[in-house]
Each structure stands twice: as C-alpha cells, then as structure tokens.
Design an enzyme around this catalytic site. Structure first.
Site, PDB file in Angstrom:
ATOM      1  N   ASP A  38       0.850  -1.196   0.000  1.00  0.00           N
ATOM      2  CA  ASP A  38       0.000   0.000   0.000  1.00  0.00           C
ATOM      3  C   ASP A  38       0.881   1.239   0.000  1.00  0.00           C
ATOM      4  OD1 ASP A  38      -3.203   0.277   0.662  1.00  0.00           O
ATOM      5  OD2 ASP A  38      -2.081   2.089   1.176  1.00  0.00           O
ATOM      6  N   ASN A  91      -5.029  -4.690  -7.267  1.00  0.00           N
ATOM      7  CA  ASN A  91      -6.208  -4.033  -6.725  1.00  0.00           C
ATOM      8  C   ASN A  91      -6.053  -2.522  -6.619  1.00  0.00           C
ATOM      9  OD1 ASN A  91      -8.662  -3.711  -4.873  1.00  0.00           O
ATOM     10  ND2 ASN A  91      -6.973  -3.042  -3.578  1.00  0.00           N
ATOM     11  N   TYR A 158     -11.312   7.500 -15.449  1.00  0.00           N
ATOM     12  CA  TYR A 158     -11.573   6.262 -14.728  1.00  0.00           C
ATOM     13  C   TYR A 158     -12.109   5.196 -15.676  1.00  0.00           C
ATOM     14  CZ  TYR A 158     -13.205   3.053 -11.123  1.00  0.00           C
ATOM     15  OH  TYR A 158     -13.397   1.950 -10.341  1.00  0.00           O
ATOM     16  N   LYS A 162     -10.183   1.674 -16.611  1.00  0.00           N
ATOM     17  CA  LYS A 162     -10.756   0.380 -16.249  1.00  0.00           C
ATOM     18  C   LYS A 162     -11.107  -0.449 -17.478  1.00  0.00           C
ATOM     19  CE  LYS A 162     -10.267   0.662 -11.847  1.00  0.00           C
ATOM     20  NZ  LYS A 162      -9.424  -0.309 -11.133  1.00  0.00           N
TER      21      LYS A 162
END
Length: 179
Positions: A38, A91, A158, A162
């Site tokens: 992270d 992710n 976005y 994606k």
C-alpha cells in the site's frame, strides 16, 4: 481456515483498505501468506496485524504501483520474505469523478491512468517472472469496474483506465495460457 491456499504466497496491491484489505484477509483465511502492499505503510501494517491476530501470516510493504523501481523492490522483498509468489491481486486504484472531459486536468488524467492501468501492467511485468519461477502455476487477478464497460459522465479517465484493464487482462491471459 480451509487450507485451500496452504503453502501459497499472495501479493495484494492497495491492500491497506477497502477491497484490497478484504482480499488480504480472505487469502490469509484460506492459508496463503500475504504480502500487503500500500502507499500507506500504516494502513498495510494494520491489515497485517489483523491477519496475525486471526492466526494468519502476512507482511506489509510500502508500495507505489506507479513506479517500476517500487515494483522491482517489492517483488525482491516478497521473494526474500516468503521464497516465492503464487498469486498477484492488482487491486490498487483511484477513482476520479466530476471531471468534465474538456476541462479535465492533464495531471489528474495521467495520474488516474498511471495508478489504474500502468500499475497493473507493472504488476504483470515484475511479479509475473516470480510467479513463473515457482513452477506450479499461479493466478493473476486484476480488478476493474463496470465503468470499464459502461461510460459515466465526468469519469472519462476512470472509465478509460478500467476498460483498458479489461483488455490488458484478456491479452495477458492469451499470452500466458500456454505457459
């Protein structure tokens, strides 16, 4: 714990919160050792602590998925810590909404594509060889969004990122299937 993933090692990007944290906990519950990566080391450590408290095995890594050198370092550290890598969960991502296409800042556009798409590409590029090195197959899980198929006003970056992740995933599957 069912033990379905005993002896397996998973790396989850953006593992410090949300879907990533849930994926880390689920993988650990099934017996995998988990590399929680992270941008926020504190968030990654909190997830590692929760996995350890439940009897699982995990280690936190500070990781900016937009930097190839971070990918190289993290993959080396995961191999040093766990000896292998079997599962990659790409992710890490960011959402951008409310950005009308004609006035969307170039900086925000590039940042969104860098995190959401380049980060997935780098995951394949740098973690893939370690997965293959294990010699017993592996899994790569790339998270996308319905907005990769259905456009939404104010979210062009976005949606574009994606949608590209969906196609990257298909291309990688075709290239890697024979391996």
């Amino acid at each position: 714990m069912s033990g379905r993933l005993d002896g397996r090692v998973a790396l989850v990007t953006g593992g410090g919160s949300g879907i990533g944290a849930a994926a880390c906990r689920a993988l650990a519950k099934e017996g995998a050792a988990v590399a929680v990566t992270d941008l926020s080391p504190e968030a990654a450590h909190a997830v590692v602590d929760s996995i350890a408290a439940a009897g699982g095995r995990a280690k936190a890594f500070a990781h900016d998925v937009t930097l190839p050198e971070d990918w190289e370092r993290v993959v080396e550290e995961v191999e040093a810590a766990f000896g292998r890598l079997d599962i990659l969960v790409n992710n890490a991502g960011m959402t951008t909404v409310g950005n009308e296409l004609m006035s969307h800042s170039l900086e925000n556009w590039r940042r969104t594509l860098s995190v959401n798409l380049d980060g997935v590409f780098y995951g394949h590029r740098f973690a893939g060889p370690l997965i293959l090195k294990g010699g017993r197959g592996g899994s790569v899980i790339n998270l996308s969004s319905i907005m990769g198929k259905i456009a939404t006003p104010g979210a062009a970056a976005y949606c574009a990122s994606k949608g590209a992740v969906l196609m990257l995933t298909k291309a990688a599957a075709l290239e890697w299937a024979p391996l």
